[in-house]
Design an enzyme around this catalytic site. Structure first.
Site, mmCIF file in Angstrom:
data_model
loop_
_atom_site.group_PDB
_atom_site.id
_atom_site.type_symbol
_atom_site.label_atom_id
_atom_site.label_comp_id
_atom_site.label_asym_id
_atom_site.label_seq_id
_atom_site.Cartn_x
_atom_site.Cartn_y
_atom_site.Cartn_z
ATOM 1 N N CYS A 43 -0.866 -0.746 -34.008
ATOM 2 C CA CYS A 43 -0.422 0.369 -33.178
ATOM 3 C C CYS A 43 0.608 1.233 -33.891
ATOM 4 O O CYS A 43 0.463 2.448 -33.991
ATOM 5 C CB CYS A 43 0.142 -0.173 -31.863
ATOM 6 S SG CYS A 43 0.924 1.099 -30.865
ATOM 7 N N CYS A 48 -2.277 3.731 -32.960
ATOM 8 C CA CYS A 48 -1.838 4.663 -31.904
ATOM 9 C C CYS A 48 -0.780 5.669 -32.356
ATOM 10 O O CYS A 48 -0.922 6.868 -32.122
ATOM 11 C CB CYS A 48 -1.243 3.892 -30.727
ATOM 12 S SG CYS A 48 -2.046 2.348 -30.344
ATOM 13 N N LYS A 51 -1.773 8.041 -35.403
ATOM 14 C CA LYS A 51 -2.912 8.827 -34.897
ATOM 15 C C LYS A 51 -2.435 9.921 -33.936
ATOM 16 O O LYS A 51 -2.798 11.075 -34.065
ATOM 17 C CB LYS A 51 -3.892 7.859 -34.222
ATOM 18 C CG LYS A 51 -5.086 8.439 -33.526
ATOM 19 C CD LYS A 51 -4.867 8.850 -32.096
ATOM 20 C CE LYS A 51 -4.289 7.840 -31.166
ATOM 21 N NZ LYS A 51 -5.149 6.767 -30.773
ATOM 22 N N TYR A 177 -13.815 5.372 -30.024
ATOM 23 C CA TYR A 177 -12.462 5.952 -29.948
ATOM 24 C C TYR A 177 -12.043 6.585 -31.283
ATOM 25 O O TYR A 177 -11.644 7.740 -31.349
ATOM 26 C CB TYR A 177 -11.439 4.844 -29.675
ATOM 27 C CG TYR A 177 -11.326 4.360 -28.264
ATOM 28 C CD1 TYR A 177 -10.296 4.807 -27.438
ATOM 29 C CD2 TYR A 177 -12.190 3.395 -27.753
ATOM 30 C CE1 TYR A 177 -10.138 4.321 -26.152
ATOM 31 C CE2 TYR A 177 -12.039 2.901 -26.475
ATOM 32 C CZ TYR A 177 -11.021 3.371 -25.673
ATOM 33 O OH TYR A 177 -10.868 2.883 -24.405
ATOM 34 N N GLU A 181 -11.459 10.535 -32.277
ATOM 35 C CA GLU A 181 -10.077 10.970 -32.513
ATOM 36 C C GLU A 181 -9.930 11.581 -33.907
ATOM 37 O O GLU A 181 -9.335 12.645 -34.073
ATOM 38 C CB GLU A 181 -9.129 9.782 -32.308
ATOM 39 C CG GLU A 181 -9.069 9.380 -30.830
ATOM 40 C CD GLU A 181 -8.219 8.155 -30.538
ATOM 41 O OE1 GLU A 181 -7.851 7.437 -31.484
ATOM 42 O OE2 GLU A 181 -7.915 7.922 -29.348
ATOM 43 N N HIS A 448 0.760 22.970 -7.584
ATOM 44 C CA HIS A 448 0.035 24.183 -7.950
ATOM 45 C C HIS A 448 0.873 25.077 -8.848
ATOM 46 O O HIS A 448 2.061 25.212 -8.606
ATOM 47 C CB HIS A 448 -0.343 24.939 -6.672
ATOM 48 C CG HIS A 448 -1.244 26.090 -6.925
ATOM 49 N ND1 HIS A 448 -2.556 25.933 -7.316
ATOM 50 C CD2 HIS A 448 -1.009 27.425 -6.882
ATOM 51 C CE1 HIS A 448 -3.098 27.138 -7.474
ATOM 52 N NE2 HIS A 448 -2.177 28.044 -7.215
ATOM 53 N N GLU A 453 -4.131 18.904 -9.948
ATOM 54 C CA GLU A 453 -4.282 19.052 -8.494
ATOM 55 C C GLU A 453 -5.755 19.002 -8.082
ATOM 56 O O GLU A 453 -6.073 18.713 -6.928
ATOM 57 C CB GLU A 453 -3.629 20.344 -7.995
ATOM 58 C CG GLU A 453 -4.336 21.599 -8.430
ATOM 59 C CD GLU A 453 -3.707 22.880 -7.862
ATOM 60 O OE1 GLU A 453 -3.364 22.893 -6.665
ATOM 61 O OE2 GLU A 453 -3.573 23.856 -8.624
HETATM 62 P P1 NDP Z 1 -15.494 1.310 -31.017
HETATM 63 O O1 NDP Z 1 -16.046 -0.011 -30.727
HETATM 64 O O2 NDP Z 1 -14.778 2.060 -29.958
HETATM 65 O O3 NDP Z 1 -16.642 2.264 -31.570
HETATM 66 C C1 NDP Z 1 -17.422 1.886 -32.673
HETATM 67 C C2 NDP Z 1 -18.504 2.912 -32.863
HETATM 68 O O4 NDP Z 1 -19.195 2.627 -34.070
HETATM 69 C C3 NDP Z 1 -19.529 2.896 -31.759
HETATM 70 O O5 NDP Z 1 -19.931 4.214 -31.506
HETATM 71 C C4 NDP Z 1 -20.663 2.079 -32.367
HETATM 72 O O6 NDP Z 1 -21.926 2.424 -31.876
HETATM 73 C C5 NDP Z 1 -20.576 2.496 -33.810
HETATM 74 N N1 NDP Z 1 -21.133 1.520 -34.737
HETATM 75 C C6 NDP Z 1 -20.938 0.189 -34.775
HETATM 76 N N2 NDP Z 1 -21.581 -0.355 -35.816
HETATM 77 C C7 NDP Z 1 -22.210 0.643 -36.456
HETATM 78 C C8 NDP Z 1 -23.032 0.730 -37.604
HETATM 79 N N3 NDP Z 1 -23.341 -0.340 -38.307
HETATM 80 N N4 NDP Z 1 -23.505 1.940 -37.971
HETATM 81 C C9 NDP Z 1 -23.198 3.042 -37.259
HETATM 82 N N5 NDP Z 1 -22.411 3.031 -36.170
HETATM 83 C C10 NDP Z 1 -21.925 1.849 -35.773
HETATM 84 O O7 NDP Z 1 -14.590 1.084 -32.308
HETATM 85 P P2 NDP Z 1 -13.479 1.944 -32.979
HETATM 86 O O8 NDP Z 1 -13.511 1.532 -34.396
HETATM 87 O O9 NDP Z 1 -13.592 3.375 -32.642
HETATM 88 O O10 NDP Z 1 -12.160 1.392 -32.279
HETATM 89 C C11 NDP Z 1 -11.917 -0.002 -32.180
HETATM 90 C C12 NDP Z 1 -11.187 -0.317 -30.908
HETATM 91 O O11 NDP Z 1 -9.828 0.062 -31.044
HETATM 92 C C13 NDP Z 1 -11.673 0.440 -29.678
HETATM 93 O O12 NDP Z 1 -12.747 -0.166 -29.056
HETATM 94 C C14 NDP Z 1 -10.445 0.447 -28.809
HETATM 95 O O13 NDP Z 1 -10.422 -0.742 -28.067
HETATM 96 C C15 NDP Z 1 -9.308 0.477 -29.808
HETATM 97 N N6 NDP Z 1 -8.764 1.845 -29.939
HETATM 98 C C16 NDP Z 1 -8.147 2.418 -28.886
HETATM 99 C C17 NDP Z 1 -7.644 3.690 -28.972
HETATM 100 C C18 NDP Z 1 -6.985 4.316 -27.803
HETATM 101 O O14 NDP Z 1 -6.584 3.615 -26.878
HETATM 102 N N7 NDP Z 1 -6.878 5.631 -27.763
HETATM 103 C C19 NDP Z 1 -7.740 4.456 -30.195
HETATM 104 C C20 NDP Z 1 -8.436 3.765 -31.251
HETATM 105 C C21 NDP Z 1 -8.920 2.510 -31.114
HETATM 106 P P3 NDP Z 1 -22.560 1.696 -30.574
HETATM 107 O O15 NDP Z 1 -21.890 2.327 -29.415
HETATM 108 O O16 NDP Z 1 -23.998 2.007 -30.679
HETATM 109 O O17 NDP Z 1 -22.247 0.242 -30.724
#
Ligand code: NDP
Length: 467
Positions: A43, A48, A51, A177, A181, A448, A453
């Site tokens: 984080c 977080c 980012k 995510y 981002e 408002h 709202e």
């Molecule tokens: P996520 O699990 O959110 O997303 C991973 C993405 O990668 C999905 O779209 C997935 O597709 C895709 N993917 C997985 N494997 C492959 C592959 N081999 N080839 C192509 N695409 C692939 O992971 P992130 O890395 O974005 O983030 C990890 C975690 O960190 C999040 O789930 C969240 O819990 C946390 N996080 C939270 C944030 C916040 O609160 N703002 C910010 C950043 C991270 P598919 O959907 O098809 O599986």
């Protein structure tokens, strides 16, 4: 003489580990915490905090464009990437210091080094064995790289935080995510960005309409969003990275897709395809701590692993991988083991924000989940152009949705895309935790003129769906 060197040995100084150690020490436990890197974990160091700072910075370009409609002229605008990154690093350093002072001030013994578990009550660190009545594993995770040829030529979010300059052409792979981002961050600082997702729509698991709306807005910003597409290989060329792509290509704005295999060139390819738990190579499996094949540790409702004196929490267990969730787990365990006790952490209305641009905020059930749980679901939906944009060229629309149990009137889910969605949804998450009904939302006087709202003035049902 005490049976163990310490009451609690915590491995990992991220959100869960720091909160657990600090609170346990505050309740009088003797606590040792091992951290091999910088305090604050993902984080603070590569998640977080940096980012969000980069998101703030990247949004100024649009703000300046929008200023024209309000009579401002800004001349000679330039961006200094190295200044941005130096200031970001300084801020993270400040937070690292605060974490250290908080821990030491609470009486936690901080040890720098990699710890491994050698038994149910023993840990080895820097060549010494420390015994503990309990051990808590809070080691977090790391970005994953797919196993395709040339994957090592790409970066992940870890390296994105140390880039020396803003790349001109960026491919962000992954529609989760981090993908959304960083696509927004790079785009905001002036890069040409392609966001590639293997599925039909980004953000799997989110409300379907939200997934569709955010893609419209990302495209409106100039990000090329490519769905049902995957990277096959990456090769280095004299001018950049040649990326072999297989999947589909959009032929027009109304989403006509054509199958294609092509090679595109980028300066930077960033994988945002999920994170893996950092649980291997530290002796856990050897002493019988059960994990799944991805290295996620199995725990019971009290975060106890299959070895009863060993606990696990944060990104290495199967709960939402979010900082506030890790903090809640740390606080729960400290109170339960050493303090006055605590009610279990509630996971039913965990609000979350994706700091994409525009921002996404969401709490509760998606429309699909709502219909799985209830027989009748009332859907309220609204889309409008925020007042701030009415004197600008920007066409961005704010979108909101409320899902209500048609039989009990209870609000089941609230979703938003638009400026400050995370800030707005946080307040409504409190209301949902208290069991708010649609009638109570309607009885709330709005503020408002705000976008928020709209959540208390959406009186006309868009549709009723029944199971
Ligand atoms: P996520 O699990 O959110 O997303 C991973 C993405 O990668 C999905 O779209 C997935 O597709 C895709 N993917 C997985 N494997 C492959 C592959 N081999 N080839 C192509 N695409 C692939 O992971 P992130 O890395 O974005 O983030 C990890 C975690 O960190 C999040 O789930 C969240 O819990 C946390 N996080 C939270 C944030 C916040 O609160 N703002 C910010 C950043 C991270 P598919 O959907 O098809 O599986």
């Amino acid at each position: 003489m005490a049976k163990y060197d310490v009451d609690l040995f915590v491995i990992g100084g991220g959100s869960a580990g720091v909160r657990l150690s600090r609170m346990a020490a505050g309740f009088g436990a003797s606590v040792m915490l091992a951290e091999s890197g910088r305090l604050g974990g993902t984080c603070v160091n590569v998640g977080c905090v940096p980012k969000k700072l980069l998101v703030y910075g990247s949004a100024f370009r649009e703000e300046v464009e929008d200023m024209a409609g309000f009579g401002w002229t800004v001349e000679g605008m330039k961006h200094d990437w190295s200044k941005l990154f130096a200031n970001k690093d300084e801020e993270i350093g400040r937070l690292n210091g605060i974490y250290e002072r908080m821990l030491v001030g609470a009486g936690v013994q901080l040890v720098r080094g990699r710890a491994s578990v050698t038994g149910p009550h023993s840990v080895e660190i820097n060549g010494k064995v420390v015994t503990a009545e309990r051990i808590a594993v809070c080691t977090g995770g790391a970005p994953r790289r797919p196993s395709i040829p040339g994957a090592e030529l790409a970066i992940t979010s870890d390296e994105a935080f140390t880039l020396k300059a803003c790349p001109k052409r960026v491919l962000v792979v992954g529609g989760g995510y981090i993908g959304l981002e960083f696509a927004g961050i790079f785009q905001g600082y002036g890069a040409e960005v392609t966001l590639m997702h293997r599925g039909g729509h980004v953000l799997r698991g989110f409300d379907q309409a939200l997934r569709e709306h955010i893609e419209v807005e990302l495209r409106r910003k100039g990000i090329e969003v490519r769905t049902e597409t995957e990277v096959v290989s990456i090769k280095k060329t004299d001018t950049g990275l040649a990326v072999e792509i297989s999947g589909s290509k959009m032929l027009s704005d109304d989403l006509v897709l054509e199958a294609c295999n092509e090679v595109c060139e980028y300066d930077v390819v960033m994988f945002a395809v999920g994170r893996v738990p950092a649980t291997s190579g530290m002796g856990l499996a050897e002493i019988g701590v059960k994990m799944d094949r991805r290295g996620q540790i199995e725990v019971n409702g009290e975060y106890e692993t299959s070895v009863p004196s060993i606990y696990a929490m944060g990104d290495i267990i199967d709960y939402p991988r979010l900082t506030p969730v890790a903090l809640a787990q740390g606080m729960y365990l400290a109170r339960k083991l050493y303090g006055p006790g605590s009610a279990a952490v509630r996971y039913d209305n965990v609000a979350t924000a994706v700091f994409s641009q525009p921002n996404i905020g969401t709490v509760g059930l998606t429309e699909r989940e709502a219909l799985e749980k209830c027989y009748v679901v009332d859907v309220y939906e609204s889309s409008f152009r925020g007042m701030k944009l009415t004197m600008t060229e920007r066409k961005e629309r704010t979108w909101m949705k409320i899902l209500v149990d048609g039989e009990t009137d209870k609000v089941l889910g609230m979703h938003m895309i638009g400026p400050d969605a995370g800030e707005i949804i946080q307040g409504f998450a409190v209301a949902m935790t208290c069991g708010v009904t649609k009638t109570q939302l309607d009885a709330t006087i709005g503020i408002h003129p705000t976008s928020a709202e709209e959540f208390v003035t959406m009186r006309t049902r868009a549709r009723r769906i029944e199971r």
